[in-house]
Scaffold this motif. Structure first.
Motif, PDB file in Angstrom:
ATOM      1  N   TYR A  77     -64.805  25.675  34.988  1.00 14.57           N
ATOM      2  CA  TYR A  77     -63.399  25.898  34.676  1.00 14.57           C
ATOM      3  C   TYR A  77     -62.896  27.264  35.131  1.00 14.57           C
ATOM      4  O   TYR A  77     -61.733  27.601  34.940  1.00 14.57           O
ATOM      5  N   ALA A  78     -63.765  28.065  35.726  1.00 17.43           N
ATOM      6  CA  ALA A  78     -63.410  29.450  36.068  1.00 17.43           C
ATOM      7  C   ALA A  78     -62.214  29.540  37.012  1.00 17.43           C
ATOM      8  O   ALA A  78     -61.291  30.318  36.767  1.00 17.43           O
ATOM      9  N   ASP A  79     -62.215  28.763  38.085  1.00 18.19           N
ATOM     10  CA  ASP A  79     -61.101  28.845  39.045  1.00 18.19           C
ATOM     11  C   ASP A  79     -59.777  28.459  38.395  1.00 18.19           C
ATOM     12  O   ASP A  79     -58.761  29.122  38.578  1.00 18.19           O
ATOM     13  N   THR A  80     -59.782  27.382  37.625  1.00 20.85           N
ATOM     14  CA  THR A  80     -58.563  26.903  36.976  1.00 20.85           C
ATOM     15  C   THR A  80     -58.034  27.921  35.979  1.00 20.85           C
ATOM     16  O   THR A  80     -56.838  28.228  35.964  1.00 20.85           O
ATOM     17  N   LEU A  81     -58.911  28.450  35.141  1.00 17.56           N
ATOM     18  CA  LEU A  81     -58.474  29.404  34.122  1.00 17.56           C
ATOM     19  C   LEU A  81     -58.042  30.725  34.746  1.00 17.56           C
ATOM     20  O   LEU A  81     -57.064  31.331  34.312  1.00 17.56           O
ATOM     21  N   GLU A  82     -58.746  31.168  35.776  1.00 17.89           N
ATOM     22  CA  GLU A  82     -58.354  32.405  36.448  1.00 17.89           C
ATOM     23  C   GLU A  82     -56.991  32.237  37.118  1.00 17.89           C
ATOM     24  O   GLU A  82     -56.138  33.123  37.047  1.00 17.89           O
ATOM     25  N   ALA A  83     -56.755  31.079  37.722  1.00 16.29           N
ATOM     26  CA  ALA A  83     -55.482  30.812  38.397  1.00 16.29           C
ATOM     27  C   ALA A  83     -54.308  30.739  37.424  1.00 16.29           C
ATOM     28  O   ALA A  83     -53.159  30.934  37.814  1.00 16.29           O
ATOM     29  N   SER A  84     -54.598  30.511  36.148  1.00 16.95           N
ATOM     30  CA  SER A  84     -53.527  30.431  35.153  1.00 16.95           C
ATOM     31  C   SER A  84     -52.834  31.773  34.954  1.00 16.95           C
ATOM     32  O   SER A  84     -51.700  31.823  34.471  1.00 16.95           O
ATOM     33  N   GLY A  85     -53.526  32.865  35.305  1.00 26.89           N
ATOM     34  CA  GLY A  85     -52.961  34.193  35.102  1.00 26.89           C
ATOM     35  C   GLY A  85     -53.099  34.692  33.672  1.00 26.89           C
ATOM     36  O   GLY A  85     -52.693  35.804  33.354  1.00 26.89           O
ATOM     37  N   LYS A  86     -53.687  33.883  32.808  1.00 28.24           N
ATOM     38  CA  LYS A  86     -53.874  34.255  31.399  1.00 28.24           C
ATOM     39  C   LYS A  86     -55.146  35.093  31.259  1.00 28.24           C
ATOM     40  O   LYS A  86     -56.095  34.949  32.022  1.00 28.24           O
ATOM     41  N   THR A  87     -55.152  35.955  30.271  1.00 28.58           N
ATOM     42  CA  THR A  87     -56.354  36.728  29.983  1.00 28.58           C
ATOM     43  C   THR A  87     -57.308  35.875  29.154  1.00 28.58           C
ATOM     44  O   THR A  87     -56.906  34.879  28.542  1.00 28.58           O
ATOM     45  N   LEU A  88     -58.552  36.279  29.137  1.00 28.91           N
ATOM     46  CA  LEU A  88     -59.538  35.568  28.337  1.00 28.91           C
ATOM     47  C   LEU A  88     -59.126  35.550  26.875  1.00 28.91           C
ATOM     48  O   LEU A  88     -59.198  34.512  26.213  1.00 28.91           O
ATOM     49  N   SER A  89     -58.640  36.673  26.366  1.00 28.27           N
ATOM     50  CA  SER A  89     -58.268  36.726  24.950  1.00 28.27           C
ATOM     51  C   SER A  89     -57.116  35.780  24.634  1.00 28.27           C
ATOM     52  O   SER A  89     -57.102  35.141  23.575  1.00 28.27           O
ATOM     53  N   SER A  90     -56.146  35.656  25.540  1.00 30.11           N
ATOM     54  CA  SER A  90     -55.047  34.729  25.257  1.00 30.11           C
ATOM     55  C   SER A  90     -55.518  33.281  25.336  1.00 30.11           C
ATOM     56  O   SER A  90     -55.072  32.441  24.551  1.00 30.11           O
ATOM     57  N   LEU A  91     -56.421  32.982  26.250  1.00 32.57           N
ATOM     58  CA  LEU A  91     -56.966  31.628  26.322  1.00 32.57           C
ATOM     59  C   LEU A  91     -57.814  31.315  25.089  1.00 32.57           C
ATOM     60  O   LEU A  91     -57.803  30.196  24.583  1.00 32.57           O
ATOM     61  N   ARG A  92     -58.535  32.299  24.599  1.00 30.09           N
ATOM     62  CA  ARG A  92     -59.374  32.093  23.416  1.00 30.09           C
ATOM     63  C   ARG A  92     -58.523  31.923  22.164  1.00 30.09           C
ATOM     64  O   ARG A  92     -59.000  31.407  21.166  1.00 30.09           O
ATOM     65  N   ALA A  93     -57.272  32.360  22.236  1.00 27.07           N
ATOM     66  CA  ALA A  93     -56.358  32.171  21.105  1.00 27.07           C
ATOM     67  C   ALA A  93     -55.644  30.816  21.188  1.00 27.07           C
ATOM     68  O   ALA A  93     -54.896  30.458  20.295  1.00 27.07           O
ATOM     69  N   SER A  94     -55.891  30.078  22.259  1.00 25.13           N
ATOM     70  CA  SER A  94     -55.273  28.758  22.448  1.00 25.13           C
ATOM     71  C   SER A  94     -55.881  27.735  21.505  1.00 25.13           C
ATOM     72  O   SER A  94     -56.893  27.975  20.872  1.00 25.13           O
ATOM     73  N   SER A  95     -55.268  26.574  21.515  1.00 20.54           N
ATOM     74  CA  SER A  95     -55.819  25.438  20.774  1.00 20.54           C
ATOM     75  C   SER A  95     -56.615  24.560  21.728  1.00 20.54           C
ATOM     76  O   SER A  95     -56.467  24.655  22.952  1.00 20.54           O
ATOM     77  N   SER A  96     -57.448  23.696  21.177  1.00 22.00           N
ATOM     78  CA  SER A  96     -58.189  22.762  22.018  1.00 22.00           C
ATOM     79  C   SER A  96     -57.220  21.854  22.763  1.00 22.00           C
ATOM     80  O   SER A  96     -57.467  21.477  23.911  1.00 22.00           O
ATOM     81  N   PHE A  97     -56.097  21.518  22.146  1.00 26.44           N
ATOM     82  CA  PHE A  97     -55.089  20.678  22.786  1.00 26.44           C
ATOM     83  C   PHE A  97     -54.603  21.311  24.087  1.00 26.44           C
ATOM     84  O   PHE A  97     -54.509  20.656  25.122  1.00 26.44           O
ATOM     85  N   VAL A  98     -54.298  22.611  24.052  1.00 24.17           N
ATOM     86  CA  VAL A  98     -53.828  23.315  25.244  1.00 24.17           C
ATOM     87  C   VAL A  98     -54.920  23.344  26.306  1.00 24.17           C
ATOM     88  O   VAL A  98     -54.671  23.080  27.489  1.00 24.17           O
ATOM     89  N   LEU A  99     -56.140  23.657  25.907  1.00 23.39           N
ATOM     90  CA  LEU A  99     -57.245  23.726  26.866  1.00 23.39           C
ATOM     91  C   LEU A  99     -57.503  22.378  27.532  1.00 23.39           C
ATOM     92  O   LEU A  99     -57.774  22.309  28.727  1.00 23.39           O
ATOM     93  N   ILE A 100     -57.373  21.310  26.770  1.00 21.98           N
ATOM     94  CA  ILE A 100     -57.607  19.965  27.305  1.00 21.98           C
ATOM     95  C   ILE A 100     -56.447  19.517  28.184  1.00 21.98           C
ATOM     96  O   ILE A 100     -56.648  19.096  29.327  1.00 21.98           O
ATOM     97  N   CYS A 101     -55.241  19.615  27.656  1.00 17.04           N
ATOM     98  CA  CYS A 101     -54.066  19.080  28.365  1.00 17.04           C
ATOM     99  C   CYS A 101     -53.613  19.946  29.532  1.00 17.04           C
ATOM    100  O   CYS A 101     -53.276  19.441  30.590  1.00 17.04           O
ATOM    101  N   LYS A 102     -53.584  21.244  29.342  1.00 17.50           N
ATOM    102  CA  LYS A 102     -53.041  22.123  30.367  1.00 17.50           C
ATOM    103  C   LYS A 102     -54.077  22.530  31.411  1.00 17.50           C
ATOM    104  O   LYS A 102     -53.746  22.706  32.584  1.00 17.50           O
ATOM    105  N   TYR A 103     -55.337  22.699  30.980  1.00 16.51           N
ATOM    106  CA  TYR A 103     -56.355  23.214  31.894  1.00 16.51           C
ATOM    107  C   TYR A 103     -57.441  22.201  32.237  1.00 16.51           C
ATOM    108  O   TYR A 103     -58.383  22.528  32.946  1.00 16.51           O
ATOM    109  N   GLY A 104     -57.322  20.983  31.728  1.00 17.78           N
ATOM    110  CA  GLY A 104     -58.231  19.914  32.107  1.00 17.78           C
ATOM    111  C   GLY A 104     -59.641  20.001  31.557  1.00 17.78           C
ATOM    112  O   GLY A 104     -60.560  19.388  32.100  1.00 17.78           O
ATOM    113  N   MET A 105     -59.835  20.743  30.480  1.00 12.52           N
ATOM    114  CA  MET A 105     -61.169  20.806  29.882  1.00 12.52           C
ATOM    115  C   MET A 105     -61.500  19.488  29.192  1.00 12.52           C
ATOM    116  O   MET A 105     -60.615  18.823  28.661  1.00 12.52           O
TER     117      MET A 105
END
Length: 139
Positions: A77-105
């Motif tokens: 998932y590194a390329d997808t998450l890096e391309a989002s422009g979000k920081t690790l801390s903001s992604l870690r504050a996300s919900s599983s719904f966001v990670l699944i739907c928006k980033y394809g996890m």
């Protein structure tokens, strides 16, 4: 593989693949010159080690993301998450719904990503508790 986590099928086995083709592209020479010459050695780096390399802030943040994902075997998932422009801390504050739907996890991967966040938060709380502990207290 009962009782153990499955290995990340897409885990990079060389520095250039681990560092990706975006923000950290071409930086493998910097890591090697300072003695960080394998993917396993990169996974053991601390923030202080990374800062000592002289990378830009953007590169340090990209490395932090890739390194975190590598440690928890979610490098795919590194390329997808890096391309989002979000920081690790903001992604870690996300919900599983966001990670699944928006980033394809995958669901299990999103839960592992967030579970690790909780473990990190607990260790910070324990550290604070220890720092507040009176001398002689058994922790």
């Amino acid at each position: 593989m009962q009782g153990t986590e499955a290995k990340d099928r897409s885990a990079p086995d060389n520095l250039d693949d681990y560092l990706g083709s975006s923000v950290l592209a071409g930086t493998s020479k910097i890591f090697v010159r300072k003695g960080w010459d394998s993917v396993e050695s990169l996974k053991s780096m601390t923030r202080k080690d990374v800062k000592a390399l002289g990378l830009t802030k953007q590169q340090r943040k990209a490395f932090e993301m890739r390194n975190f994902l590598g440690k928890i075997e979610l490098s795919r998932y590194a390329d997808t998450l890096e391309a989002s422009g979000k920081t690790l801390s903001s992604l870690r504050a996300s919900s599983s719904f966001v990670l699944i739907c928006k980033y394809g996890m995958e669901k299990d991967d999103a839960l592992r990503f967030l579970e690790h966040r909780e473990e990190n938060r607990q260790s910070k709380v324990e550290k604070l508790m220890y720092e507040e502990c009176i001398p002689g207290c058994i922790f």
